[in-house]
Scaffold this active site. Structure first.
Site: not given
Ligand SMILES: [Zn+2]
Length: 340
Positions: A71, A86, A131, A174, A186, A247
């Site tokens: 994938r 990567k 995560n 929130c 996964c 926030c």
């Protein structure tokens, strides 16, 4: 951006009226940060680089393994053979796709210590992580600095995405409390490749809207879907919570906590330890070669331990202990071979 060649390259995107020549110019002058270059991150980077975003910075702490190829669309078997980090493998591929984009690969773990530096000069942050610990860290840093954060996730056959803009929308905290949404990964229940593409593509299109200033069409919902069972939901993100510690009261809890020194990585028999501030790989190759079979490239060193586990060391001081999920076992092996 105005050369005949770039005009040709971006012609289909510029013919799309809401982007146009002016939108294309804005994209060329813009900057994004992609955190995590796994399945979501590689799709995001592919879209941003092909669209002609001026600066694409991307950060990942891991290297390419065979189980990624199903994938993670920028990687191939050469990257697996070479154990390429990567970020470096992605840079190699993205450079061939669009050489006019400024690419800034970073091989690192995103932490309280480096997150604000990584966000420096960035207009939009794209979530390619796996995560919630890192997502809340990004959410808090983005809302502190006033940078939009585009969330995305994918597991099994389900995906989701939402846009969080400081001063205009609620934030991730929130909507989702820390501790929620972390039960499935996964590496435990798997993931279908198309789900990842759909989630990341929802994120990518919202990033393009933000970068060209198309505020009126910004997605006001948390979108979620299950492509196997044919479900599709949208929930209005609504108003920010006045007592939200990010926030609302601006305490930014994830920026307060100290760095975690041992974290199990997504249940796939890997524990990360970040104890040292750096590793001299040449010196460590020499030190470990009598004790274990050692492989090294410019970016990492892999030691195959006689116990059966592997230790992977990075120049930035991180170590992955592979073949165990037990932090205590990982620390034991770390202490045995590296010392802590
Ligand atoms: Zn909030």
């Amino acid at each position: 951006m105005s050369s005949p060649q770039s005009h040709e390259r971006y012609s289909r995107q510029m013919l799309f009226a809401p982007v146009g020549a002016e939108g294309q110019r804005k994209l060329g002058a813009s900057s994004v940060l992609i955190v995590g270059m796994g399945a979501l991150g590689t799709v995001l980077a592919n879209h941003m680089v092909r669209a002609g975003v001026g600066l694409v910075r991307f950060v990942d702490r891991d290297y390419v393994e065979a189980s990624n190829l199903q994938r993670q669309m920028l990687y191939d078997e050469d990257d697996v053979r070479e154990s390429m980090p990567k970020a470096m493998a992605a840079e190699r591929k993205l450079k061939r796709i669009n050489s006019s984009v400024r690419l800034e690969p970073v091989v690192a773990d995103v932490t309280v210590e480096n997150v604000e530096r990584l966000l420096d000069g960035i207009e939009v942050v794209l979530d390619g992580t796996d995560n919630f610990q890192t997502r809340f860290l990004l959410n808090d840093a983005c809302f502190k600095l006033g940078i939009p954060f585009v969330y995305g996730g994918a597991v099994g056959s389900r995906g989701m995405s939402a846009v969080f803009v400081p001063g205009a929308t609620p934030c991730l905290r929130c909507l989702i409390q820390p501790g929620e949404g972390t039960a499935e990964t996964c590496d435990r229940i798997g993931v279908l490749s198309p789900v990842v593409d759909i989630s990341a593509s929802y994120q990518a299109v919202e990033a393009l809207k933000l970068l060209v200033g198309a505020v009126a069409v910004r997605r006001p919902t948390l979108i979620s879907f299950d492509v196997w069972n044919n479900h599709h939901f949208e929930m209005k993100t609504g108003e920010p919570k006045p007592d939200c510690p990010t926030c609302g009261t601006r305490e930014f809890p994830s920026l307060q906590q100290g760095a975690v020194d041992a974290a199990s990585l997504c249940g796939r028999e890997t524990v990360q330890l970040h104890v040292a501030s750096s590793f001299d790989l040449t010196a460590w190759e020499e030190r470990l070669s009598g004790l274990a079979r050692v492989e090294r490239n410019p970016f990492l060193l892999k030691a195959y331990l006689p116990e059966g586990e592997r230790i992977v060391m990075f120049p930035d001081g991180r170590a992955l202990v592979q073949g165990t999920e037990d932090p205590v076992r990982a620390k034991t092996l770390y202490a045995r071979y590296i010392g802590m």
